[in-house]
Design an enzyme around this catalytic site. Structure first.
Site, short mmCIF file in Angstrom:
data_model
loop_
_atom_site.label_atom_id
_atom_site.label_comp_id
_atom_site.label_asym_id
_atom_site.label_seq_id
_atom_site.Cartn_x
_atom_site.Cartn_y
_atom_site.Cartn_z
N CYS A 170 -48.39 11.01 62.39
CA CYS A 170 -49.42 11.78 63.11
C CYS A 170 -50.47 10.88 63.73
O CYS A 170 -50.74 10.96 64.92
CB CYS A 170 -50.08 12.79 62.18
N HIS A 171 -51.08 10.00 62.90
CA HIS A 171 -52.16 9.18 63.43
C HIS A 171 -52.05 7.71 63.05
O HIS A 171 -53.02 6.98 63.08
CB HIS A 171 -53.51 9.75 62.98
N GLY A 172 -50.86 7.33 62.60
CA GLY A 172 -50.58 5.92 62.41
C GLY A 172 -51.11 5.27 61.14
O GLY A 172 -51.21 4.06 61.06
N HIS A 214 -55.23 11.57 55.40
CA HIS A 214 -56.04 11.79 56.61
C HIS A 214 -56.12 13.29 56.90
O HIS A 214 -57.10 13.94 56.56
CB HIS A 214 -55.43 11.00 57.78
#
Lengths: 424, 284, 218
Positions: free
Chosen positions: C182-184, C163
């Site tokens: 960070c963003h799953g 990502h």
């Protein structure tokens, strides 16, 4: 930068922009339509050459910083890393190192030209002083730059030069410790020198803008020293001066390239390829060649403070040249006695430079003293008195007259009493 | 190659000889110390078209590896450099084999210990001593200087006007001259010269008392290419190698320099005629 | 073609020359330029000089751009060796390769079985992203794990979430692989992305077995 621009944009978009910020007009009036004396010789191309060198130094410096490490234990190896591993690193680093010397060669020629043709005389005093400030800034920048590779000469040059300030009574030792950020030249010193070495060139660029501004207000001097009186005396900067400057620059670049590609270490010191060692001083410490005359003066005076003051005075005296020269005639071309003294003074400067590279002993010191006295006498005695006693040759009525007189073998053309040119 | 060589010898050698004679005449500083000038050698890498002699660099490397490297470090030399263009140009396999012949300290590993492993191309040349103090302790108090930049860190004073002539000759080989002279400069001390304990007399060393004993003698290194196994040959070879270590991009520099020079001269010519044309109708 | 070019240069030069004349209109005659009298030779000279200058400037710019690329010492450091005997079953070790983390996972039979059981159609990114295979190889467990008999337990992936470059945490997340804090984003036991926002499977660096117990990455 000279008064109102004659530039009239045609394109609507440019018109829109110019009415909000007359940038193109400014550039046009400064570097295109700007009236240039038609009789400028090649010594006048060194202003352009110096601009080129400043750009070259800033551009190479900015990319060298991308690979350099300002730390006492890593600086030397990081410079060698640039020389060995970075793509074209050797070229960029040699360009920067030799570029500094080329910058000084150009600035000395530029200054000598100004001194010979009286370019410092009214109304160009501020222009001259700004130039002297640039020269001072250049010296500071070059000195700190030479420290950055952290070789033996870097280290001991920094030690010797910073120790100059210890000559001042009472505050001296404190000043030196504050310059060092410690009790000797060390990592803290290297770091602050690195910071200032990056800052000062932009200050130079700023003063250069003022210098060029002042130049465009008062107009360029010329070999006759006679101000342009009519439009016949000048030509537009572009294409006339630009193409001549361009040719001068490329010739200078050939000279630069000779050093850069074939003898890149000629102007440096072999000792600076030995990593800095605070415990061992090299046998002969000499500064870079462009400081040598001042170094000779420093050593010519037996007292420590006296030597330091003499050295600084040698530069300070340049600031007062516009008022020390009392002659009514501007250009050295029409001053037979001045001409001779000028060349003697040039020889004295070169002689001092040579003595600066010699060990401070015996005859060298005595010669250094004589030349130091002469250096100052030239400014403080010769220049003021020459103006009073010298009988100058006839000065031409105008630039055009001088040019046509030279080319047509005598018979001066009618100078034409047109309206005096108004400038800035 | 041979044409440039002969051209250089034809044009530059007499000039260099002149410069040398004049240079000696005007060198008061060194004369005072009594050190004679190192003779100027004929280096393949000198002059505007100078190139390293690959075979010479390979022999020089052999001398360095078998003799010098037992005391002198060269911490900026990486094994990969041995295979890069413009150097001795060993094959990558050869350079790898050289690297694997050395143990290089790496680590720490997961247990926190430093460990030795065979060298890789990316490793730098391992130093014979862990630090300067250890080097001094093993060499009678003298520190064997690092070879990385040594050939550029040595010089001798040329004097006036030789130093100006050198600009025109593009002579920058004072460092190699000195090193070569030093390697051949071991002699018995003249009468009345008091040699300090543990020092050796060398004609070209400043002060003449050098701590390094004569480092190499005839036949000490066996060359495979049939070159003479003399001190003269060894010193030439190892000096050329040291110059390459100090200035690995010399060939690229001179090559690019020639191209830039040609470009600038043509450009200057064009600018000159353009300038003439522009100024044609203006007397100045 | 040639005639047209000539006319164009002529026009340019006229504009240049006449500009100079205009500025000095009625003020004198020292600037006597004319763009039309003899266009070819003079204009060729101007053009050649200008072109030469442009070529020189472009050539000069190259070293300044070229110095940005990874330097020789960085390029030389581009391989890392990992001793596999130090990695116990079930353990993931992190090694540094080109300044980036690389995960080397000694997978248990359950991890392998789970990865093998996953249908390709269940994957968000069906491509193996394995630098050692063709760029369009499907993301089967065979194509993700090390090649060769008895080596399928080894999974070597670059430990950088596809990502925005964070380092995912091992042995966590719903798919028993990695979870990016960070963003799953979540990855399975073959390092394949199973939940967004990451768009691709964890990349597999070029590596090879130099012996049965040692791999060389890069």
């Amino acid at each position: 930068m000279s008064g109102h621009s004659t530039f009239e944009p045609k394109h609507p978009a440019l018109k829109w922009f110019e009415s909000r910020l007359p940038l193109v007009g400014l550039l046009h009036s400064s570097f295109v339509s700007y009236p240039t004396p038609r009789n400028l010789n090649y010594w006048w191309t060194f202003g352009g050459i110096l601009s080129l060198m400043l750009v070259c130094q800033i551009a190479t410096g900015v990319v060298l910083v991308m690979h350099y490490t300002p730390h006492a234990s890593m600086a030397f190896d990081s410079v060698e890393h640039i020389m060995r591993d970075v793509s074209y690193g050797w070229l960029l680093r040699y360009m920067h190192a030799n570029g500094a010397s080329m910058f000084f060669i150009a600035v000395y020629i530029h200054m000598f030209r100004g001194l010979y043709y009286g370019s410092y005389k009214a109304p160009r005093e501020v222009l001259w002083i700004l130039g002297c400030i640039i020269y001072l800034l250049m010296m500071a920048t070059a000195f700190m730059g030479y420290v950055l590779p952290w070789g033996q000469m870097s280290f001991w040059g920094a030690t010797v030069i910073t120790n100059l300030f210890s000559a001042f009574p009472v505050v001296g030792p404190t000043i030196v410790e504050w310059l060092w950020g410690g009790f000797s030249v060390d990592n803290a010193t290297l770091n602050r020198f690195f910071s200032l070495h990056y800052l000062l060139p932009f200050m130079i660029a700023g003063v250069v803008v003022l210098h060029v501004w002042a130049l465009h207000v008062v107009g360029q001097n010329n070999p006759t020293g006679v101000e342009p009186k009519s439009d016949k005396d000048t030509v537009p900067f572009t294409p006339y001066a630009t193409i001549k400057d361009g040719f001068g620059m490329v010739c200078f670049l050939i000279f630069f390239a000779w050093f850069l590609f074939y003898i890149p270490n000629y102007l440096g010191h072999a000792d600076n390829y030995i990593p800095a060692n605070p415990l061992v001083t090299p046998a002969h410490i000499v500064p870079e060649w462009y400081y040598l005359p001042f170094y000779a003066m420093l050593r010519a005076v037996p007292s420590k403070l006296g030597g330091v003051l003499t050295m600084f005075s040698a530069i300070i005296v340049l600031f007062f040249v516009p008022w020390l020269d009392t002659s009514k005639v501007r250009s050295g071309r029409y001053r037979p006695l001045f001409k001779q003294f000028f060349w003697i003074w040039i020889a004295v400067c070169i002689g001092l430079g040579w003595l600066g590279s010699k060990p401070a002993e015996g005859g060298y010191v005595i010669a250094g003293r004589i030349l130091t006295v002469w250096y100052f006498a030239h400014f403080l005695i010769v220049l003021p008195l020459l103006g009073l006693f010298e009988k100058p040759k006839a000065v031409p009525a105008s630039i055009t007259e001088a040019v046509l007189g030279k080319n047509k073998g005598g018979a001066p053309a009618s100078a034409g009493v047109s309206a005096p040119q108004t400038k800035g | 190659m041979s044409t440039t060589m002969s051209f250089r010898s034809f044009l530059l050698r007499p000039l260099a000889a002149c410069a040398l004679v004049i240079g000696i005449g005007f060198a008061p500083a060194l004369a005072a110390e009594g050190a004679p000038h190192p003779p100027r050698e004929d280096w393949s890498f000198a002059g505007p078209f100078g190139k390293y002699d690959r075979a010479q660099l390979q022999r020089g490397f052999q001398v360095f590896k078998e003799v010098c490297a037992s005391c002198h470090s060269a911490h900026l030399l990486a094994f990969r450099n041995l295979a890069q263009p413009g150097g001795p140009e060993f094959s990558e396999a050869q350079a790898k084999a050289v690297a694997e012949g050395y143990q290089v300290q790496d680590g720490p590993n997961d247990a926190g210990d430093m460990f030795d492993r065979p060298g890789r191309l990316s490793d730098r040349w391992p130093s014979p001593f862990p630090n300067e103090q250890a080097a001094r302790a093993s060499n009678g108090g003298a520190y064997p200087p690092d070879f990385s930049t040594l050939a550029k860190a040595r010089t001798y004073e040329v004097g006036f006007p030789g130093f100006l002539i050198d600009i025109l000759l593009q002579y920058q080989e004072q460092g190699p001259d000195y090193i070569h002279a030093l390697l051949n400069g071991y002699k018995d001390p003249p009468e009345g010269f008091s040699l300090p304990e543990g020092a050796h007399y060398n004609e070209f060393f400043p002060g003449h008392a050098i701590k390094m004993p004569q480092p190499i003698s005839e036949g000490q290194v066996t060359y495979s290419d049939g070159s003479p196994e003399t001190v003269e040959q060894y010193s030439h070879d190892v000096t050329a190698f040291m110059m390459w270590v100090a200035e690995p991009h010399l060939e690229a520099r001179k090559r690019l320099g020639f191209q830039v020079m040609i470009f600038l001269i043509i450009f200057a010519g064009l600018l000159y005629f353009t300038k003439k044309k522009v100024w044609k109708s203006v007397e100045h | 073609m040639f005639a047209r070019r000539e006319a164009w240069f002529g026009a340019k030069a006229t504009a240049w020359g006449s500009a100079a004349v205009i500025r000095h209109k009625g003020k004198g005659t020292i600037v006597a330029t004319s763009g039309t009298a003899e266009p070819t030779r003079r204009d060729f000279l101007y053009l050649a000089t200008g072109a030469m200058g442009a070529v020189g400037a472009a050539a000069l710019a190259w070293p300044f751009i070229s110095q940005l690329q990874p330097d020789a010492s960085v390029l030389a450091m581009s391989s890392t060796e990992v001793d596999l005997t130090q990695v116990a079953e079930g353990q993931i070790v992190t090694v540094k390769w080109r300044g980036k983390p690389v995960f080397v996972w000694n997978r248990t039979p359950e991890d392998i079985a789970k990865a093998k059981a996953t249908e390709l159609s269940a994957l968000m990114d069906p491509v193996a992203r394995n630098a050692n295979l063709a760029p369009d190889a499907p993301a089967t467990d065979e194509n993700r794990a090390a090649e060769g008999a008895g080596r399928e337990k080894w999974l070597v992936v670059i430990g950088i979430c596809t990502h925005l470059g964070c380092v995912p945490i091992g042995h966590s997340g719903e798919y028993d692989g990695w979870f990016c804090p960070c963003h799953g984003s979540e990855y399975d036991s073959a390092g394949r992305v199973r939940r967004g926002p990451a768009p691709e499977n964890l990349a597999i660096p070029p590596y090879k077995f130099v012996s049965d117990t040692k791999i060389s990455i890069g």
